[in-house]
Scaffold this motif. Structure first.
Motif, PDB file in Angstrom:
ATOM      1  N   TYR A  29      60.987  29.531   5.154  1.00  0.00           N
ATOM      2  CA  TYR A  29      59.805  29.905   4.402  1.00  0.00           C
ATOM      3  C   TYR A  29      60.087  31.200   3.676  1.00  0.00           C
ATOM      4  CZ  TYR A  29      55.127  31.556   3.291  1.00  0.00           C
ATOM      5  OH  TYR A  29      54.026  32.017   2.634  1.00  0.00           O
ATOM      6  N   SER A  30      59.872  31.203   2.380  1.00  0.00           N
ATOM      7  CA  SER A  30      60.142  32.422   1.619  1.00  0.00           C
ATOM      8  C   SER A  30      58.907  32.880   0.871  1.00  0.00           C
ATOM      9  CB  SER A  30      61.290  32.183   0.633  1.00  0.00           C
ATOM     10  OG  SER A  30      61.673  33.394   0.054  1.00  0.00           O
ATOM     11  N   ASP A  31      58.653  34.160   0.917  1.00  0.00           N
ATOM     12  CA  ASP A  31      57.405  34.710   0.379  1.00  0.00           C
ATOM     13  C   ASP A  31      57.652  36.176   0.062  1.00  0.00           C
ATOM     14  OD1 ASP A  31      54.831  35.701  -0.033  1.00  0.00           O
ATOM     15  OD2 ASP A  31      53.969  34.588   1.634  1.00  0.00           O
ATOM     16  N   TRP A  32      57.205  36.625  -1.081  1.00  0.00           N
ATOM     17  CA  TRP A  32      57.430  38.039  -1.388  1.00  0.00           C
ATOM     18  C   TRP A  32      56.580  38.952  -0.528  1.00  0.00           C
ATOM     19  CZ3 TRP A  32      54.146  35.037  -4.179  1.00  0.00           C
ATOM     20  CH2 TRP A  32      52.877  35.556  -4.473  1.00  0.00           C
ATOM     21  N   GLN A  33      55.522  38.368   0.059  1.00  0.00           N
ATOM     22  CA  GLN A  33      54.694  39.231   0.876  1.00  0.00           C
ATOM     23  C   GLN A  33      55.218  39.367   2.299  1.00  0.00           C
ATOM     24  OE1 GLN A  33      51.032  37.526  -0.342  1.00  0.00           O
ATOM     25  NE2 GLN A  33      50.632  39.187  -1.765  1.00  0.00           N
ATOM     26  N   LEU A  34      56.259  38.618   2.607  1.00  0.00           N
ATOM     27  CA  LEU A  34      56.928  38.850   3.884  1.00  0.00           C
ATOM     28  C   LEU A  34      57.608  40.206   3.862  1.00  0.00           C
ATOM     29  CD1 LEU A  34      58.682  35.447   4.649  1.00  0.00           C
ATOM     30  CD2 LEU A  34      57.046  36.608   6.114  1.00  0.00           C
ATOM     31  N   ALA A  35      57.866  40.679   2.651  1.00  0.00           N
ATOM     32  CA  ALA A  35      58.577  41.949   2.547  1.00  0.00           C
ATOM     33  C   ALA A  35      57.633  43.140   2.627  1.00  0.00           C
ATOM     34  CB  ALA A  35      59.367  41.993   1.244  1.00  0.00           C
ATOM     35  N   GLN A  36      56.330  42.878   2.599  1.00  0.00           N
ATOM     36  CA  GLN A  36      55.369  43.984   2.672  1.00  0.00           C
ATOM     37  C   GLN A  36      55.104  44.301   4.127  1.00  0.00           C
ATOM     38  OE1 GLN A  36      55.185  44.081  -1.327  1.00  0.00           O
ATOM     39  NE2 GLN A  36      54.040  45.429  -0.016  1.00  0.00           N
ATOM     40  N   GLU A  37      54.771  45.544   4.362  1.00  0.00           N
ATOM     41  CA  GLU A  37      54.553  45.997   5.739  1.00  0.00           C
ATOM     42  C   GLU A  37      53.516  45.191   6.472  1.00  0.00           C
ATOM     43  OE1 GLU A  37      54.547  50.430   5.077  1.00  0.00           O
ATOM     44  OE2 GLU A  37      53.656  50.258   7.071  1.00  0.00           O
ATOM     45  N   VAL A  38      52.253  45.326   5.995  1.00  0.00           N
ATOM     46  CA  VAL A  38      51.134  44.756   6.747  1.00  0.00           C
ATOM     47  C   VAL A  38      51.099  43.246   6.569  1.00  0.00           C
ATOM     48  CG1 VAL A  38      48.649  44.724   6.962  1.00  0.00           C
ATOM     49  CG2 VAL A  38      49.832  46.868   6.539  1.00  0.00           C
ATOM     50  N   TRP A  39      51.226  42.830   5.334  1.00  0.00           N
ATOM     51  CA  TRP A  39      51.117  41.415   5.041  1.00  0.00           C
ATOM     52  C   TRP A  39      52.222  40.635   5.730  1.00  0.00           C
ATOM     53  CZ3 TRP A  39      48.306  40.596   0.001  1.00  0.00           C
ATOM     54  CH2 TRP A  39      47.776  39.304  -0.059  1.00  0.00           C
ATOM     55  N   GLY A  40      53.405  41.218   5.750  1.00  0.00           N
ATOM     56  CA  GLY A  40      54.536  40.546   6.384  1.00  0.00           C
ATOM     57  C   GLY A  40      54.260  40.277   7.849  1.00  0.00           C
ATOM     58  N   LYS A  41      53.700  41.255   8.518  1.00  0.00           N
ATOM     59  CA  LYS A  41      53.412  41.086   9.934  1.00  0.00           C
ATOM     60  C   LYS A  41      52.388  39.983  10.121  1.00  0.00           C
ATOM     61  CE  LYS A  41      52.058  43.549  14.095  1.00  0.00           C
ATOM     62  NZ  LYS A  41      51.108  42.486  14.419  1.00  0.00           N
ATOM     63  N   SER A  42      51.370  39.998   9.250  1.00  0.00           N
ATOM     64  CA  SER A  42      50.331  38.985   9.341  1.00  0.00           C
ATOM     65  C   SER A  42      50.926  37.585   9.184  1.00  0.00           C
ATOM     66  CB  SER A  42      49.298  39.272   8.242  1.00  0.00           C
ATOM     67  OG  SER A  42      48.297  38.326   8.233  1.00  0.00           O
ATOM     68  N   LEU A  43      51.768  37.417   8.174  1.00  0.00           N
ATOM     69  CA  LEU A  43      52.388  36.111   7.946  1.00  0.00           C
ATOM     70  C   LEU A  43      53.253  35.704   9.126  1.00  0.00           C
ATOM     71  CD1 LEU A  43      53.406  36.392   4.215  1.00  0.00           C
ATOM     72  CD2 LEU A  43      52.103  34.527   5.189  1.00  0.00           C
ATOM     73  N   ASN A  44      54.034  36.660   9.629  1.00  0.00           N
ATOM     74  CA  ASN A  44      54.916  36.333  10.749  1.00  0.00           C
ATOM     75  C   ASN A  44      54.130  35.891  11.976  1.00  0.00           C
ATOM     76  OD1 ASN A  44      57.638  36.596   9.896  1.00  0.00           O
ATOM     77  ND2 ASN A  44      57.356  38.795   9.748  1.00  0.00           N
ATOM     78  N   ASP A  45      53.017  36.589  12.229  1.00  0.00           N
ATOM     79  CA  ASP A  45      52.195  36.197  13.383  1.00  0.00           C
ATOM     80  C   ASP A  45      51.715  34.767  13.248  1.00  0.00           C
ATOM     81  OD1 ASP A  45      50.555  39.417  13.967  1.00  0.00           O
ATOM     82  OD2 ASP A  45      52.487  38.599  14.574  1.00  0.00           O
ATOM     83  N   VAL A  46      51.205  34.442  12.063  1.00  0.00           N
ATOM     84  CA  VAL A  46      50.649  33.106  11.877  1.00  0.00           C
ATOM     85  C   VAL A  46      51.747  32.048  11.992  1.00  0.00           C
ATOM     86  CG1 VAL A  46      49.524  31.584  10.226  1.00  0.00           C
ATOM     87  CG2 VAL A  46      48.713  33.905  10.506  1.00  0.00           C
ATOM     88  N   ILE A  47      52.917  32.355  11.440  1.00  0.00           N
ATOM     89  CA  ILE A  47      54.011  31.384  11.523  1.00  0.00           C
ATOM     90  C   ILE A  47      54.499  31.238  12.958  1.00  0.00           C
ATOM     91  CG2 ILE A  47      56.324  30.809  10.709  1.00  0.00           C
ATOM     92  CD1 ILE A  47      55.712  32.180   8.142  1.00  0.00           C
TER      93      ILE A  47
END
Lengths: 428, 275, 284
Positions: A29-47
């Motif tokens: 899964y690739s997403d530019w927001q994975l590279a952001q601090e807060v958003w990345g964590k949020s995405l990782n948690d959900v995944i």
């Protein structure tokens, strides 16, 4: 007897083989927001949660920066590879579809409930991803651009709230351009405009929309920048910079990040932004106390006009790669990331509205947030940028001619004429 | 005839050169010690008003910068050594032998550099996935070597051309093979050139972004240059962090150069001829 | 010729050629074919080139590239030769000066682009800050004013790239046999004449080499300009490499991008071929 044992051996073999095949599916899964601090964590948690609920599927995360995303994706997908599931903003969606890089999700959607499944998404959210009746992606977040302003600076200048008409707005901006200390050189400006490529597409185009103008005719075949409204918008922007000087010097280099910075440092009082501006600007300068100091207001309109469309929409959508070797599992992931539960998470963590009506209207946290309500209400008044594959060229022509007018290398009329001509040439 | 004035002029020019080279680094350094807010404030400050090493702390602990660092070191080092080795062989071949197709090959080598990388990355990527080298440092090293090799070959050939062919011929009379000529006569004389070429190849590989971006998707294998550009995010550009990371990133090649520059010394060709 | 077997040369060049052909051969051919529309969604033929011939943006980009390369390479030669001569002396702390001399080049061009973008920022950049501190006019829009932008980018690249030329020339200087200088000193020749008649002739091949390689390099330059201006304002700093990038990754027009790339390649070949012929002709 022998036949039975042979059969059972064969069955065992088949079952064994099948369960091996079910063993582990690896997705990327690739997403530019994975590279952001807060958003990345949020995405990782959900995944991570997705992996728990779907044992047998493992998702490798591939962050990539926004500016380099299309370089990496297009290179990989052209060569037959690329991430299984990926996210795009509104920009290159039509190109990706036109190039055949994203999978048609209609069969999966039919299996998931067809119209019922799609019914929860805003019709406008589905527009960019639907071509010839086929749906190619699942919208995740939809927001509208609005004014983001510093309440404190407004109060100091004696203004209650941002104006609802362009005329009044212009006067307000002049009032807000002053010296902070009262007696030195100007070190505070009314607003910041984004004229550099990164972020230009969402922000300045909102002003054009606010004037009731648009870039292309509704059928998308000719330039619409020759209307009086378009000319008014164009001149207004150039006036703000050249005549009123309510915009800090160096306007042509300011990109979205620069604009956030200027607002965070209280160098300007207004910028065009959306719900993400709150957490991002606040994080840039904790002393600002952004969540309390910032406010949101709709994009102004021309006095006496009441155009339905007055702003630009941003949308983040999830796609499945045409080259994906596990389309079923990829679809599962894409769906998971756009389910109401995940949508609520995106708001909790990142202050981002959903593309699902049920979430935007039903989730109490959204209804309680002033900024979220403002933006949600504006979604009805927003439109996406023209959905033609030639849009990047048209946007580039617009930006260059606007910049030329701003720095004075072309007269405004000349710039507009050139723009119209160039757009029509591109569309041929 | 080393008059005092002569030397004052020389050192004066050198100091001017140093100042000219250093001033952007000074700005980088100063910015790396400022807070996020001060670094983007208007009016801009030259020296940090509030001195802080927070940026370095963030860069070091966060984002796996140390990892990127080591990756870059590995990849650039391997590329440089590979380029130098192949370059010496190839340069010697071009310099000392007149075989059929030689001129064509030489031009072809230089011609390989004329097509911009953006168009080459895609097909190369496809080739790498076919052989299983996708998302591998080996694939990246090979790609970057193609960037550095042509220039390396031409540079080293130039240096070898400067070594009189009489040297080789003398050794041959003594019964040496061409390879022994290369090793014992030519190589010592061109050592400064080889060092210069190795440094050049290293720096070229170190600074590459396009190939690293497209060939590597595993965050753990990213290079330093890619890591630094990643600090320019969609929502935030941490300028002080970028400055800090760049200071760290530039210091490595500089250190490598300090170590290697002693080889950039006067060659001893004359002694070889006499001896 | 070393040895009576010229064919031994094949073995020496084999590794290099194998590497280049295997890795770049197919992609290069593919790119050229793409410029004719092969393998793209569009029509096959000379359409991209026809469009190019009538595109004013292309001509301005060509002009920008030419100005940029000529300005940068000539400044590189001046600064590079000067510094190499300085560093060739018997100095105290020579190692220190050598490190300082190479520092600009240790900055990767992409990163350099970011740094200079920041330094030349109108509002918050160092250049305007220093000018302001010195009491001079300080609101220069270095990167936003079309008349200033190209010059700013040139200045930045001159700074970053001159150590490359210096490095080549320094190694070349080191290779000049000392006895020539000693003879000149015995004859009482002054410094300037020594430079003109001993240094320059010996260094000529390396100067040519440095000029051509640097010109090729600067023609292709991408990162520095991309980081500083992205080709703007308008297209006043756009060079051929940036145009290829824009057409390929932003406009998704593969054939057009490939055609610009082929033109860039042709320009580079035009630069390289005279040098190659000169170099090959000069050989004994």
């Amino acid at each position: 007897m022998k036949k039975m044992s042979l059969l059972s051996i064969a069955l065992v073999g088949v079952v064994g083989f099948a369960s091996n095949a079910l063993a582990e599916i690896k997705l990327t899964y690739s997403d530019w927001q994975l590279a952001q601090e807060v958003w990345g964590k949020s995405l990782n948690d959900v995944i991570d949660q997705f992996e728990k609920e779907n044992p047998g599927i493992k998702v490798a995360r591939e962050p990539v920066q926004l500016a380099q995303r299309d370089v990496r994706f297009s290179t990989a997908i052209r060569a037959g590879g690329g991430p299984d599931v990926f996210a795009l903003d509104a920009n290159p969606v039509r190109q990706y579809i036109a190039e055949g890089w994203v999978r048609d999700l209609t069969p999966y959607i039919q299996a998931a409930g067809g119209k019922d499944f799609l019914g929860d998404f805003y019709p406008i959210s589905l527009q960019p991803v639907t071509v010839d009746g086929k749906v190619y992606g699942l919208p995740m977040n939809t927001v509208a651009m609005t004014l983001v302003y510093n309440k404190k600076l407004f109060k100091e200048a004696g203004i209650d709230a941002p104006a609802s008409t362009w005329e009044q707005f212009r006067e307000d901006m002049k009032k807000l351009t002053r010296s902070k200390s009262g007696s030195g050189p100007v070190d505070q400006w009314g607003l910041t405009l984004v004229l550099a490529p990164a972020g230009f597409d969402l922000r300045v185009t909102s002003i054009v929309r606010g004037f009731g103008a648009d870039f292309l005719t509704p059928d998308g075949t000719r330039s619409a920048m020759d209307t009086p409204e378009a000319k008014a918008a164009f001149n207004y922007i150039v006036d703000l910079i050249q005549v009123d000087k309510s915009v800090p010097p160096g306007a042509t280099q300011v990109d979205a990040n620069g604009a956030r910075r200027l607002l965070a440092n209280q160098t300007v009082a207004v910028k065009i932004g959306t719900t993400w501006s709150y957490p991002e600007v606040s994080a840039m300068n904790p002393a600002l106390d952004g969540w309390h100091t910032l406010g949101m207001a709709p994009i102004p309109r021309s006095a006496g006009k009441d155009n339905q469309t007055r702003t630009t929409l941003f949308q983040k959508t999830v796609f499945v790669n045409q080259n994906s070797k596990h389309p079923e599992a990829a679809w599962k992931l894409a769906r998971y990331l756009t389910d109401p539960a995940a949508m609520r998470r995106w708001f909790d963590d990142n202050n981002m509205l959903s593309a699902r009506r049920s979430v935007n209207e039903g989730y109490e946290k959204i209804s309680q947030s002033e900024s979220a309500r403002t933006v949600a209400a504006e979604i009805e008044h927003g439109a996406f940028l023209p959905q033609t594959p030639k849009w990047p060229q048209i946007l580039d022509a617009f930006r260059q001619n606007l910049q030329a007018a701003v720095v004075g290398s072309k007269s405004r009329d000349q710039a507009l004429d050139d723009l119209n001509r160039q757009i029509n040439t591109i569309l041929e | 005839m080393k008059t005092g004035r002569h030397w004052i002029a020389i050192y004066g020019c050198l100091l001017a050169m140093a100042a000219y080279n250093l001033w952007p680094f000074f700005w980088m350094l100063a910015s790396s010690f400022k807070t996020d807010i001060e670094v983007t404030s208007f009016p801009a400050t030259i020296f940090p008003r509030t001195f802080t090493t927070a940026a370095y702390g963030r860069v070091w602990s966060q984002e796996g910068m140390v990892h990127y660092f080591l990756n870059s070191l590995l990849v650039s080092g391997a590329t440089a050594l590979l380029s130098a080795a192949i370059g010496i062989l190839c340069g010697y071949g071009f310099s000392r032998f007149r075989f059929r197709g030689r001129n064509v090959f030489m031009v072809l080598l230089l011609a390989s550099q004329v097509i911009p990388g953006v168009l080459l990355v895609g097909p190369y990527f496809k080739m790498m996935s076919l052989v299983g080298l996708y998302d591998s440092l080996t694939g990246l090293i090979l790609a970057q070597t193609t960037l550095t090799l042509p220039f390396s070959v031409w540079m080293i050939k130039g240096y070898i051309d400067g070594v009189p062919i009489e040297l080789d011929q003398a050794a041959q009379i003594d019964g040496a093979t061409s390879f022994q000529c290369l090793r014992h006569c030519v190589l010592p004389s061109i050592l400064p050139g080889v060092v210069a070429t190795t440094i050049f190849a290293f720096l070229l590989a170190w600074g590459d972004l396009l190939w690293a971006l497209c060939l590597i998707t595993d965050p753990a294998k990213q290079t330093m240059t890619l890591g630094i550009t990643n600090l320019v995010g969609q929502f935030r550009v941490l300028w002080s962090d970028i400055m800090a990371a760049t200071v760290i990133g530039c210091s490595i090649p500089a250190v490598a150069y300090v170590i290697l520059q002693r080889y950039l010394v006067q060659s001893s060709i004359s002694s070889a001829i006499k001896g | 010729m070393v040895g009576s077997t010229p064919r031994a040369g094949y073995f020496y060049v084999l590794p290099a050629l194998l590497l280049m052909i295997v890795i770049l051969g197919f992609p290069s051919v593919a790119s050229v074919l793409e410029s004719f529309g092969v393998g793209t969604k569009g029509p096959i033929g000379l359409h991209a080139y026809a469009k190019l011939a009538g595109d004013p943006e292309f001509y301005e980009t060509l002009r920008n590239t030419a100005i940029f390369v000529v300005a940068v390479v000539s400044m590189h030669l001046v600064l590079g030769l000067g510094t190499a001569l300085l560093l060739n002396q018997e100095l105290r702390f020579r190692w220190l000066f050598r490190v300082l001399a190479i520092l600009p080049w240790t900055m990767p061009d992409i990163i350099g682009g970011l740094i200079f973008r920041f330094m030349f920022d109108t509002l918050t950049g160092g250049v305007n800050a220093v000018l302001g501190a010195l009491g001079l006019a300080s609101a220069f829009d270095w990167l936003g004013d079309p008349t200033l932008a190209l010059g700013t980018v040139i200045a930045a690249e001159v700074w970053r790239g001159y150590p490359y030329v210096m490095l080549i020339l320094l190694a070349g200087l080191q290779a000049i046999p000392q006895d020539q200088y000693e003879a000149a000193k015995l004859d009482g020749v002054n410094a300037w004449k020594t430079f003109l008649h001993i240094t320059v002739p010996n260094l000529k091949p390396m100067i040519y080499l440095a000029l051509v390689l640097d010109a090729i390099w600067e023609c292709r330059l991408f990162g520095m300009i991309y980081g500083m201006t992205g080709g703007g304002p308008g297209i006043s700093t756009q060079n051929l490499s940036l145009m290829v990038y824009k057409q390929y990754f932003q406009f998704f027009d593969t054939a057009y991008a490939a055609s610009v790339a082929v033109v860039l390649a042709a320009v580079l070949m035009v630069l390289a071929v005279p040098y190659v012929r000169l170099a090959l002709r000069d050989e004994k």
